[in-house]
Design a protein around this motif. Structure first.
Motif, PDB file in Angstrom:
ATOM      1  N   ASP A  31     -12.664  36.489 -10.698  1.00 54.01           N
ATOM      2  CA  ASP A  31     -13.398  35.863 -11.485  1.00 54.01           C
ATOM      3  C   ASP A  31     -12.431  35.110 -12.723  1.00 54.01           C
ATOM      4  N   LEU A  32     -11.334  36.007 -13.027  1.00 53.65           N
ATOM      5  CA  LEU A  32     -10.427  35.209 -14.008  1.00 53.65           C
ATOM      6  C   LEU A  32      -9.748  34.098 -13.240  1.00 53.65           C
ATOM      7  N   ALA A  33      -9.145  34.290 -12.252  1.00 55.14           N
ATOM      8  CA  ALA A  33      -8.514  33.308 -11.400  1.00 55.14           C
ATOM      9  C   ALA A  33      -9.438  31.978 -11.371  1.00 55.14           C
ATOM     10  N   ALA A  34     -10.780  32.236 -10.844  1.00 59.74           N
ATOM     11  CA  ALA A  34     -11.660  30.912 -10.732  1.00 59.74           C
ATOM     12  C   ALA A  34     -11.855  30.509 -11.984  1.00 59.74           C
ATOM     13  N   ARG A  35     -11.790  31.255 -12.992  1.00 56.76           N
ATOM     14  CA  ARG A  35     -11.934  30.383 -14.463  1.00 56.76           C
ATOM     15  C   ARG A  35     -10.804  29.479 -14.915  1.00 56.76           C
ATOM     16  N   ASP A  36      -9.571  29.838 -14.370  1.00 53.23           N
ATOM     17  CA  ASP A  36      -8.402  29.224 -14.595  1.00 53.23           C
ATOM     18  C   ASP A  36      -8.281  27.938 -13.820  1.00 53.23           C
ATOM     19  N   LEU A  37      -9.030  27.681 -12.779  1.00 49.59           N
ATOM     20  CA  LEU A  37      -9.001  26.467 -11.806  1.00 49.59           C
ATOM     21  C   LEU A  37      -9.454  25.315 -12.670  1.00 49.59           C
ATOM     22  N   GLU A  38      -8.745  24.184 -12.273  1.00 49.28           N
ATOM     23  CA  GLU A  38      -9.058  22.897 -13.109  1.00 49.28           C
ATOM     24  C   GLU A  38     -10.388  22.618 -12.380  1.00 49.28           C
ATOM     25  N   GLU A  39     -10.822  22.605 -11.265  1.00 47.89           N
ATOM     26  CA  GLU A  39     -11.955  22.062 -10.806  1.00 47.89           C
ATOM     27  C   GLU A  39     -13.122  22.642 -11.638  1.00 47.89           C
ATOM     28  N   ASP A  40     -12.991  23.659 -12.379  1.00 49.15           N
ATOM     29  CA  ASP A  40     -14.300  24.230 -12.776  1.00 49.15           C
ATOM     30  C   ASP A  40     -15.384  24.496 -12.133  1.00 49.15           C
ATOM     31  N   GLN A  41     -14.942  25.086 -10.805  1.00 44.03           N
ATOM     32  CA  GLN A  41     -16.028  25.553  -9.712  1.00 44.03           C
ATOM     33  C   GLN A  41     -16.310  27.117  -9.684  1.00 44.03           C
ATOM     34  N   VAL A  42     -17.483  27.667  -9.460  1.00 47.15           N
ATOM     35  CA  VAL A  42     -17.965  28.752  -9.111  1.00 47.15           C
ATOM     36  C   VAL A  42     -18.110  29.444  -7.809  1.00 47.15           C
ATOM     37  N   ALA A  43     -17.970  30.617  -7.478  1.00 41.52           N
ATOM     38  CA  ALA A  43     -18.243  31.036  -6.011  1.00 41.52           C
ATOM     39  C   ALA A  43     -18.684  32.266  -6.175  1.00 41.52           C
ATOM     40  N   THR A  44     -19.384  32.433  -4.871  1.00 38.65           N
ATOM     41  CA  THR A  44     -20.005  33.698  -4.587  1.00 38.65           C
ATOM     42  C   THR A  44     -19.079  34.649  -3.761  1.00 38.65           C
ATOM     43  N   CYS A  45     -19.117  35.868  -3.644  1.00 43.28           N
ATOM     44  CA  CYS A  45     -18.218  36.471  -2.878  1.00 43.28           C
ATOM     45  C   CYS A  45     -18.768  37.887  -2.634  1.00 43.28           C
ATOM     46  N   LEU A  46     -18.565  38.551  -1.489  1.00 43.15           N
ATOM     47  CA  LEU A  46     -18.855  39.937  -0.831  1.00 43.15           C
ATOM     48  C   LEU A  46     -17.656  40.487  -0.424  1.00 43.15           C
ATOM     49  N   CYS A  47     -17.186  41.473  -1.079  1.00 41.00           N
ATOM     50  CA  CYS A  47     -15.726  42.316  -0.626  1.00 41.00           C
ATOM     51  C   CYS A  47     -16.232  43.915  -0.163  1.00 41.00           C
TER      52      CYS A  47
END
Length: 602
Positions: free
Chosen positions: A322-338
């Motif tokens: 989540d922290l890494a996704a917020r740092d991306l310039e594209e400002d995109q969100v994603a779903t994930c199952l781990c």
């Protein structure tokens, strides 16, 4: 005044309908009147509603041929440059040699069904003497208004086709280049036969306008097809090509791109081998499409793989993602199952970031969805995530997927989820066959999926109990001696006496560290797969690290010895404390007989 049939006010078409005129003459006169005046403009304007209805090159070419017959011609054929079919740019400047073309579409009236054009899908016949060849070189219309007997050879692809063309009564030929934005894309040619008048200058002008319109649609399909190919290539390159060795777990996977180029990009999966025989399964979906989504997917997958390699628990992996996704310039969100699978206990530890629920299948084939708290999507900034633990029986399976598998524009998501469950419910089949049944049972999108989809399916295998051995250890000073005896006896049963000295030293150091810094050892695990792994757990929160010990110090060199003697070592936190592990390579003469080669991704 009575209006008499055939009088001055009677349309020619009405007269023909009442008179016993031969059908060929009626068709010729009807065509001549249908394409006159404003009807030509109306027909040309309507071309956009019939050509280019999709972004598929094959279909666009066929729509062009079908639209021209019979209004403009009795037969039509469309050829496209081989270079654009392979993702190239086409021809931007003239050349002394005609580019290679491939037949894409043919249309004709019933009377010309016996013609022999170049077969659709095959390379077209090219020779400098052919009229089509000159049309491609000059990029100008080529008209043979009245075909002379010797000219059929310059129009037809073969001598026999020329004879058939002549016998069928074909008498007029027109070839036009397909050019859009200054790029030569292909060629369209038209034929007229029978009593129909030959092509006139007005027909040539009308055909040129049609070809110009159609060339734009062909160029759009080319550009979208090239973009889709680029995104799919990038997407597949960023996905794993084969699953790693996973003790006690067989894994198959699949990826299906969307038909629409705008729907490709963003879905990923991964399988990561973890220490002590554990395996991590990850499925994610970036909420976007195209190259940007595929690039974001690659970044998130790399971060997730790095975090899992550190043996971080699933809920903490999602928090870091989540922290890494917020740092991306594209400002995109994603779903994930781990999910992390532990072969020793046949358990999954799962955490979800807004992802669809996984599907579990027991050994009898009964399928049910697993209740995993969904959490917020990655990049939304809402953490923490909750972890659940699920036990799977021997032969049990888990199915992880992205929403493209169950998404369409016509049905409710609950209906689609039930269709997915029904696709795998029943007597179990081979894992690969069950995965294929999922694709077949959920393919309800009509013309194809409008969003790409991923399926990851894993089955818990039955292996001898000696593969993984777990012991409890006393929490006092006798733990190290007990651990050495247990390890020595087990290595003798496994015929791994060559590793006995090093393993005893390693287990002594790990147990000693647990006694000194971890509140005492709580468990010992020995795993044999493609490597030998020793794992000691304790209740201490602090992770060990190698330090520089002074020459005068009596201790502090245990981890340095483990680092030199073992292939690798590491540690991770658990809900009850931590685990420290160390791995050694197996001797080549005693390779694990139960080790199966990795299963490739589909």
């Amino acid at each position: 005044m009575e209006h008499r049939p055939g009088g001055p006010g009677t349309p020619l078409r009405a007269v023909l309908a009442r008179l016993p005129v031969p059908r060929t003459l009626r068709r010729a006169v009807g065509a001549a009147t249908a394409m006159s005046g404003t009807r030509r403009l109306e027909w040309l304007n309507a071309a956009g509603d019939h050509i280019g209805t999709t972004l598929d090159l094959d279909r666009t070419a066929q729509e062009l041929a079908d639209y021209a017959v019979p209004k403009l011609a009795d037969a039509a054929a469309v050829d496209l440059l081989e270079s654009i079919l392979r993702g190239g740019e086409g021809e931007r400047s003239g050349s002394a040699e005609a580019p290679l073309t491939r037949a894409m579409a043919v249309a004709h009236i019933d009377e010309l069904g016996n013609l022999e054009p170049d077969p659709v899908g095959e390379l077209t016949t090219s020779h400098p003497s052919k009229v089509a060849h000159q049309c491609l070189i000059t990029r100008r219309p080529a008209l043979v208004r009245r075909i002379a007997p010797h000219q059929y050879e310059y129009i037809a692809p073969t001598s026999h086709a020329a004879l058939v063309l002549r016998r069928a009564g074909v008498h007029s030929y027109l070839a036009l280049p397909l050019v859009s934005r200054g790029v030569l894309l292909g060629l369209v040619d038209f034929l007229r036969s029978g009593d129909r008048p030959p092509f006139s200058h007005a027909d040539v002008a009308l055909a040129c306008e049609l070809a110009a319109k159609a060339a734009v649609f062909v160029d759009n399909a080319r550009l979208y097809g090239r973009e889709r190919a680029a995104v799919v290539t990038l997407q597949r390159a960023l996905l794993p090509r084969a699953a790693p060795s996973t003790p006690g777990l067989q894994v198959v996977s699949g990826y299906r791109p969307a038909v629409d180029p705008g729907g490709v990009g963003g879905d990923w999966f991964d399988v990561v081998a973890l220490p002590s025989g554990r395996s991590a399964l990850v499925v994610g979906d970036v909420m976007g499409h195209g190259l940007a989504a595929a690039a974001t997917m690659g970044r998130l997958r790399s971060v997730a793989r790095t975090l899992l390699g550190l043996d971080i628990s699933p809920e903490r992996v999602l928090a870091r993602l989540d922290l890494a996704a917020r740092d991306l310039e594209e400002d995109q969100v994603a779903t994930c199952l781990c999910a992390v699978y532990d072969h020793a206990g046949r358990t999954y530890r799962l955490a979800s970031a807004g992802h669809p629920p996984p599907l579990t299948i027991d050994a009898a084939g009964r399928a049910a969805f697993l209740d995993v708290p969904p959490g917020a999507p990655l990049g939304a900034g809402v953490i923490p995530y909750d972890e659940v633990t699920a036990e799977v029986p021997e032969g049990g399976r888990i199915v992880m997927y992205t929403d493209g598998l169950i998404k369409n524009r016509h049905e409710d998501v609950d209906v689609l989820l039930e269709r997915l469950r029904a696709a795998v419910d029943g007597p179990p089949a081979a894992l690969a066959d069950s995965c294929e049944a999922i694709w077949t049972g959920t393919d309800s999108c009509g013309g194809g999926r409008f969003d790409d989809a991923v399926v990851l399916m894993a089955e818990s295998l039955s292996q001898p109990d000696a593969e993984v051995v777990v012991w409890s250890l006393p929490s006092d000073g006798s733990a190290a001696g007990a651990a050495r005896r247990l390890v020595r006896a087990q290595l003798e049963r496994w015929s791994l006496t060559e590793l006995m000295d090093v393993t005893e030293l390693v287990v002594s150091e790990l147990v000693g560290n647990a006694l000194r810094h971890g509140g005492g050892p709580s468990g010992l695990r020995l795993l044999r797969h493609d490597r030998l792994c020793v794992e000691v757990s304790d209740i201490g929160p602090d992770l060990p690290r190698i330090q520089h010990a002074p020459l005068s110090a009596e201790g502090g060199r245990g981890l340095q010895l483990i680092n030199m003697l073992c292939r690798r070592w590491g540690s991770c936190r658990t809900p009850d404390g931590k685990v420290v592990w160390a791995e050694q390579d197996l001797p080549s003469t005693t390779a694990n007989p139960h080790h199966a080669p990795p299963q490739p991704g589909r």
